[in-house]
Design an enzyme around this catalytic site. Structure first.
Site, PDB file in Angstrom:
ATOM      1  N   HIS A 189       0.750  -1.121   0.081  1.00  0.00           N
ATOM      2  CA  HIS A 189       0.103  -0.120   0.140  1.00  0.00           C
ATOM      3  C   HIS A 189       0.754   1.082   0.024  1.00  0.00           C
ATOM      4  O   HIS A 189       2.059   1.244  -0.008  1.00  0.00           O
ATOM      5  CB  HIS A 189      -0.873  -0.029   1.136  1.00  0.00           C
ATOM      6  N   HIS A 193       1.461   3.887   2.020  1.00  0.00           N
ATOM      7  CA  HIS A 193       1.790   4.526   3.217  1.00  0.00           C
ATOM      8  C   HIS A 193       3.671   4.537   3.168  1.00  0.00           C
ATOM      9  O   HIS A 193       4.222   3.672   2.546  1.00  0.00           O
ATOM     10  CB  HIS A 193       1.532   3.867   4.627  1.00  0.00           C
ATOM     11  N   ASP A 233       5.923   4.425   5.225  1.00  0.00           N
ATOM     12  CA  ASP A 233       6.890   3.245   5.810  1.00  0.00           C
ATOM     13  C   ASP A 233       6.667   1.947   5.236  1.00  0.00           C
ATOM     14  O   ASP A 233       7.404   0.951   5.512  1.00  0.00           O
ATOM     15  CB  ASP A 233       6.312   3.217   7.303  1.00  0.00           C
ATOM     16  N   HIS A 234       5.934   1.964   3.689  1.00  0.00           N
ATOM     17  CA  HIS A 234       5.957   0.727   3.176  1.00  0.00           C
ATOM     18  C   HIS A 234       6.484   0.904   1.680  1.00  0.00           C
ATOM     19  O   HIS A 234       6.572   0.040   1.015  1.00  0.00           O
ATOM     20  CB  HIS A 234       4.529   0.033   3.117  1.00  0.00           C
ATOM     21  N   HIS A 276      -7.593  -1.565   5.586  1.00  0.00           N
ATOM     22  CA  HIS A 276      -6.543  -0.500   6.054  1.00  0.00           C
ATOM     23  C   HIS A 276      -6.631   0.900   5.195  1.00  0.00           C
ATOM     24  O   HIS A 276      -6.924   1.840   5.878  1.00  0.00           O
ATOM     25  CB  HIS A 276      -5.334  -1.314   5.947  1.00  0.00           C
ATOM     26  N   ASP A 314      -0.151  -4.061   6.040  1.00  0.00           N
ATOM     27  CA  ASP A 314      -1.101  -3.668   7.081  1.00  0.00           C
ATOM     28  C   ASP A 314      -2.459  -4.024   6.904  1.00  0.00           C
ATOM     29  O   ASP A 314      -2.683  -3.936   5.542  1.00  0.00           O
ATOM     30  CB  ASP A 314      -1.048  -2.111   7.202  1.00  0.00           C
ATOM     31  N   GLU A 362       1.741  -8.300   9.988  1.00  0.00           N
ATOM     32  CA  GLU A 362       2.030  -6.829  10.957  1.00  0.00           C
ATOM     33  C   GLU A 362       1.498  -7.447  12.223  1.00  0.00           C
ATOM     34  O   GLU A 362       0.412  -8.437  12.325  1.00  0.00           O
ATOM     35  CB  GLU A 362       1.267  -6.060  10.390  1.00  0.00           C
ATOM     36  N   HIS A 376       6.482  -5.296  11.987  1.00  0.00           N
ATOM     37  CA  HIS A 376       5.827  -4.106  12.357  1.00  0.00           C
ATOM     38  C   HIS A 376       4.929  -4.124  13.569  1.00  0.00           C
ATOM     39  O   HIS A 376       3.646  -4.006  13.612  1.00  0.00           O
ATOM     40  CB  HIS A 376       4.450  -4.048  10.936  1.00  0.00           C
TER      41      HIS A 376
END
Length: 497
Positions: free
Chosen positions: A66, A68, A70-71, A155, A176, A201, A392
């Site tokens: 996805h 975000h 941090d990904h 999510h 996530d 996660e 995570h």
């Protein structure tokens, strides 16, 4: 061959998700995130994938779950600076929304990063041109041996769990996910799959949430009380996902209470996020889709546009007791949000030269797009994989969740730190011929007889069971001939087979 999982990020922490999984010789990088609270080590240590920098030879493909940061935030660096040219897969919404997040992040990259660690807007465009977009439940043949498939994760819009299979070995990487629906997204959905490994996660690995209604009521009461007393409310949250969820909630509450207090949301990224949310209705909850013909849930009548950033607003509002700052349920370590959530500090150092007196009210916003411990356990029970790896999440929570998975579900579970590798055995079936003598042994019955009492207990019945068991030897030839199962009496004992 087995399965090796090298955790390059999100190992016993929340931040820079990245795991390299070797499945029967195929190496997949799942996610390529950036740690937003660690300027000294913002990216995964890619040298552990290849010491020579030959990432094309070291990796079969990259999968992004996805948008975000941090990904996904390290992806342009890995492709345009490090030079990876292999295939990259993500869903259509993720491909559309990731560039918005990446370019917005360029405006305020983490202080302290060196020039060699940065990339440009053109690099982002070049990176995204390499991306192959996939549909949910679409089976993709990456090459002759590797197939992947995306499943709805909840999510945020476009988030997906990814299944990967090489031969008889298979892995699911969740990214996530959320196992319960919210106001604008549905719950995660996946088929029951035979799996050697699930990498999940564990952000809320020890938390069982109260009802969504209770959280929403608490939040709305705090907001209403503040504005009724003449204060201002700051809600710093993700422009894509949580912002839409909160706006839908506030919009409904404002309508029911006939409130006239204006709601401002940050311009730029949020405007584009709302536009894409309107377009991607098919990825939302059933309730939003059903109401679409009469009303688009992302048309906010009470929302006003305002340029600027949460940090700049915080500097102005934090010094007044009348104002309120509500924070999302999870803030990455090292960020200002995390410092505020750790207690009510009297002062916050924004940078070496700027200190803020914090007199405003602090409220923890109990919304999260992540599943809780019950959701994680429910998914693991449903899938029943042979092994589980936790990523995570914070180490103490991982330790407790690992204990539950092993004791309640009987599944071996691991929680590696960054740069550690977990090796597990994988399923391996061999197609083989069978010799005539071996087949003949399977044809001979091996009857077992026993008496058992009937229901009236006056007579006995004779039960006949066939308990034949065939034993043979699997012979693997050195000259690449097909494996063969033979009877043990046919074994010659030669050492060249």
């Amino acid at each position: 061959m087995g399965i090796d999982c090298l955790v390059l990020g999100a190992g016993q922490e929340v931040g820079k998700s990245c795991a390299v999984v070797n499945i029967n010789g195929k190496r997949i990088m799942f996610d390529c995130g950036m740690h937003m609270g660690d300027p000294k080590h913002p990216y995964p240590d890619f040298s552990r994938i290849s010491k020579t920098g030959d990432f094309d030879g070291a990796l079969t493909c990259i999968i992004i779950t996805h948008f975000h940061l941090d990904h996904v935030a390290a992806l342009p660096y890995f492709t345009e600076v490090c030079g990876f040219r292999g295939p990259i897969y993500m869903t259509h919404p993720t491909k559309a929304l990731a560039p918005l997040m990446l370019k917005d992040n360029l405006k305020h990259m983490i202080n302290g990063m060196g020039d060699k660690e940065k990339f440009t807007s053109d690099d982002i465009d070049s990176c995204m041109e390499k991306v192959i977009a996939v549909d949910l439940k679409q089976t993709i043949r990456v090459d002759e041996d590797l197939e992947i498939r995306a499943y709805y994760a909840g999510h945020v819009i476009g988030a997906a769990m990814f299944y990967a299979r090489v031969g008889d070995a298979s892995v699911l990487y969740t990214g996530d996910y959320n196992m319960t629906p919210d106001r604008h997204l549905g719950a995660a959905q996946i088929d029951r799959l035979p799996l050697d490994l699930v990498i999940t996660e564990s952000t809320y690995g020890t938390t069982i949430r109260d009802s969504r209604f209770a959280h929403e009521s608490e939040f709305l009461k705090a907001v209403h009380t503040c504005v009724a007393d003449g204060g201002k409310v700051l809600i710093p949250t993700f422009a894509l996902g949580r912002a839409q969820e909160i706006c839908i909630l506030l919009e409904d509450y404002w309508e029911r209470r006939n409130l006239k207090v204006p709601i401002y949301f940050s311009g730029g990224l949020t405007i584009q996020a709302n536009m894409y949310s309107k377009m991607l209705i098919s990825w939302t909850s059933q309730k939003v889709k059903e109401a679409y013909t009469n009303h688009n849930a992302f048309d906010f009548k009470h929302g006003w546009l305002n340029t600027g950033f949460s940090l700049e607003v915080f500097k102005q509002w934090a010094t007044s007791e009348m104002n309120l700052v509500t924070l999302p349920g999870q803030c990455i370590a090292g960020t200002i949000g995390q410092k505020l959530m750790s207690g009510k500090p009297k002062k916050i150092d924004l940078d070496p030269e700027t200190q803020i007196d914090v007199r405003c009210q602090i409220h923890k916003l109990a919304f999260s797009p992540h599943t809780d411990s019950k959701g994680i356990m429910d998914l693991m029970k449903f899938l029943s994989p042979k092994h589980v790896i936790l990523v995570h999440g914070e180490k103490p929570k991982m330790v407790k969740l690992k204990g539950r998975i092993e004791s309640e579900l009987g599944i071996p579970c691991y929680h590696p730190a960054n740069n550690e590798t977990v090796s597990i055995p994988s399923t391996h079936y061999v197609r083989a011929d069978a010799s005539a003598s071996f087949i003949n042994t399977t044809l001979c019955p091996n009857f077992s007889f026993k008496n058992s009492a009937s229901e009236d207990k006056c007579t006995s019945e004779l039960q006949i069971c066939d308990v034949r068991v065939s034993e043979g030897l699997l012979v693997m030839q050195n000259n690449n001939q097909k494996p063969n199962v033979i009877h043990q009496d046919d074994w010659s004992g030669k050492t060249d087979t």
